[in-house]
Write a protein that holds these residues in place. Structure first.
Motif, PDB file in Angstrom:
ATOM      1  N   ASN A  39     -35.894  -3.698 -16.314  1.00  0.00           N
ATOM      2  CA  ASN A  39     -36.178  -2.860 -17.488  1.00  0.00           C
ATOM      3  C   ASN A  39     -35.905  -3.584 -18.802  1.00  0.00           C
ATOM      4  N   ALA A  40     -36.383  -4.816 -18.899  1.00  0.00           N
ATOM      5  CA  ALA A  40     -36.216  -5.569 -20.145  1.00  0.00           C
ATOM      6  C   ALA A  40     -36.893  -4.816 -21.283  1.00  0.00           C
ATOM      7  N   PHE A  41     -36.248  -4.793 -22.430  1.00  0.00           N
ATOM      8  CA  PHE A  41     -36.798  -4.104 -23.589  1.00  0.00           C
ATOM      9  C   PHE A  41     -37.939  -4.919 -24.202  1.00  0.00           C
ATOM     10  N   ARG A  42     -37.722  -6.206 -24.390  1.00  0.00           N
ATOM     11  CA  ARG A  42     -38.743  -7.090 -24.947  1.00  0.00           C
ATOM     12  C   ARG A  42     -38.524  -8.512 -24.427  1.00  0.00           C
ATOM     13  N   TYR A  43     -39.574  -9.294 -24.506  1.00  0.00           N
ATOM     14  CA  TYR A  43     -39.538 -10.746 -24.322  1.00  0.00           C
ATOM     15  C   TYR A  43     -39.858 -11.342 -25.677  1.00  0.00           C
ATOM     16  N   GLU A  54     -36.241 -10.152 -36.354  1.00  0.00           N
ATOM     17  CA  GLU A  54     -35.766  -9.009 -37.142  1.00  0.00           C
ATOM     18  C   GLU A  54     -36.453  -7.710 -36.702  1.00  0.00           C
ATOM     19  N   ARG A  55     -37.765  -7.764 -36.506  1.00  0.00           N
ATOM     20  CA  ARG A  55     -38.504  -6.560 -36.091  1.00  0.00           C
ATOM     21  C   ARG A  55     -38.056  -6.104 -34.699  1.00  0.00           C
ATOM     22  N   ILE A  56     -37.904  -7.053 -33.781  1.00  0.00           N
ATOM     23  CA  ILE A  56     -37.502  -6.699 -32.415  1.00  0.00           C
ATOM     24  C   ILE A  56     -36.082  -6.149 -32.407  1.00  0.00           C
ATOM     25  N   PHE A  57     -35.205  -6.730 -33.204  1.00  0.00           N
ATOM     26  CA  PHE A  57     -33.842  -6.227 -33.289  1.00  0.00           C
ATOM     27  C   PHE A  57     -33.830  -4.801 -33.838  1.00  0.00           C
ATOM     28  N   GLU A  58     -34.633  -4.531 -34.865  1.00  0.00           N
ATOM     29  CA  GLU A  58     -34.734  -3.176 -35.416  1.00  0.00           C
ATOM     30  C   GLU A  58     -35.294  -2.204 -34.376  1.00  0.00           C
ATOM     31  N   ASP A  59     -36.299  -2.653 -33.601  1.00  0.00           N
ATOM     32  CA  ASP A  59     -36.835  -1.817 -32.518  1.00  0.00           C
ATOM     33  C   ASP A  59     -35.751  -1.508 -31.481  1.00  0.00           C
ATOM     34  N   ALA A  60     -34.921  -2.500 -31.176  1.00  0.00           N
ATOM     35  CA  ALA A  60     -33.834  -2.302 -30.205  1.00  0.00           C
ATOM     36  C   ALA A  60     -32.817  -1.298 -30.740  1.00  0.00           C
ATOM     37  N   LEU A  61     -32.512  -1.377 -32.029  1.00  0.00           N
ATOM     38  CA  LEU A  61     -31.593  -0.399 -32.628  1.00  0.00           C
ATOM     39  C   LEU A  61     -32.170   1.014 -32.563  1.00  0.00           C
ATOM     40  N   GLU A  62     -33.455   1.139 -32.845  1.00  0.00           N
ATOM     41  CA  GLU A  62     -34.112   2.444 -32.753  1.00  0.00           C
ATOM     42  C   GLU A  62     -34.065   2.979 -31.319  1.00  0.00           C
ATOM     43  N   ALA A  63     -34.310   2.100 -30.346  1.00  0.00           N
ATOM     44  CA  ALA A  63     -34.245   2.506 -28.941  1.00  0.00           C
ATOM     45  C   ALA A  63     -32.834   2.949 -28.571  1.00  0.00           C
ATOM     46  N   TYR A  64     -31.842   2.233 -29.083  1.00  0.00           N
ATOM     47  CA  TYR A  64     -30.454   2.606 -28.819  1.00  0.00           C
ATOM     48  C   TYR A  64     -30.161   3.996 -29.389  1.00  0.00           C
ATOM     49  N   LYS A  65     -30.566   4.214 -30.638  1.00  0.00           N
ATOM     50  CA  LYS A  65     -30.344   5.515 -31.263  1.00  0.00           C
ATOM     51  C   LYS A  65     -31.036   6.616 -30.475  1.00  0.00           C
ATOM     52  N   LYS A  66     -32.261   6.336 -30.034  1.00  0.00           N
ATOM     53  CA  LYS A  66     -33.023   7.323 -29.270  1.00  0.00           C
ATOM     54  C   LYS A  66     -32.321   7.645 -27.953  1.00  0.00           C
ATOM     55  N   ASN A  67     -31.815   6.624 -27.279  1.00  0.00           N
ATOM     56  CA  ASN A  67     -31.142   6.833 -25.996  1.00  0.00           C
ATOM     57  C   ASN A  67     -29.793   7.535 -26.146  1.00  0.00           C
ATOM     58  N   HIS A  68     -29.285   7.591 -27.360  1.00  0.00           N
ATOM     59  CA  HIS A  68     -27.989   8.221 -27.585  1.00  0.00           C
ATOM     60  C   HIS A  68     -28.088   9.468 -28.454  1.00  0.00           C
TER      61      HIS A  68
END
Length: 183
Positions: A39-43, A54-68
């Motif tokens: 279940n890799a988030f991105r490559y 920077e964009r991928i890191f921001e997407d990861a933060l958004e995914a984290y917020k969504k999952n929490h």
């Protein structure tokens, strides 16, 4: 990274924490399909790191917020908080709302609420109203057919035939925004 390769380490991390957000940084795109197993988030390709990090890191933060994300309810004079990712769907019958959960000591909670108000509050969090009585967490939709929606666990709910095109379009847009990407 001896004794592990990236996929093995990601598998170990995912087993320890299923909600971990894993971003692979690599020169080898041919390993990307193995990322599905963990279940890799991105490559992120190394030659593109300066442009896309920077964009991928921001997407990861958004995914984290969504999952929490947590929603709060008052049920039988008790205040409860439920993680959004634990809600499978809501069912309404004459203002009595049933919240069906994936994991809980109680698989279903009952309380009074307006489906219209619930939909307005929860649609931005990934919920879809498939007919007047059902609001489903799109994360758990397995298939949308004319007149029915199949959810995780083999649950089949009737969906609006009249609004089928709109429902399918809204789900497709949500799925496109939330799918696995290679950059």
């Amino acid at each position: 990274m001896k004794p592990y390769n990236g996929i093995d380490l990601a598998r170990k991390l995912h087993n320890e924490n299923p909600n971990a957000i894993i971003i692979f940084v690599t020169n080898y795109i041919e390993y990307a399909p193995a990322g599905y197993e963990v279940n890799a988030f991105r490559y992120l390709l190394k030659p593109e790191i300066d442009k896309n990090f920077e964009r991928i890191f921001e997407d990861a933060l958004e995914a984290y917020k969504k999952n929490h994300q947590i929603v709060s309810f008052s049920i039988d004079a008790e205040h409860i908080e439920v993680p959004v990712h634990n809600i499978l769907y809501f069912e309404s019958e004459q203002r009595i709302m049933r919240m069906h959960l994936l994991q809980s000591d109680r698989a279903c909670h009952r309380f009074y609420a307006s489906m219209t108000q619930m939909a307005a509050e929860l649609e931005p969090m990934g919920f879809l109203r498939i007919q007047k009585s059902y609001l489903v967490n799109m994360e758990y939709i397995e298939s949308l057919k004319y007149g029915e929606t199949r959810l995780k666990g083999g649950i089949v709910l009737k969906s609006s035939e009249k609004n089928h095109s709109e429902i399918k379009q809204r789900y497709s847009l949500w799925r496109a925004k939330n799918r696995w990407n290679i950059v």
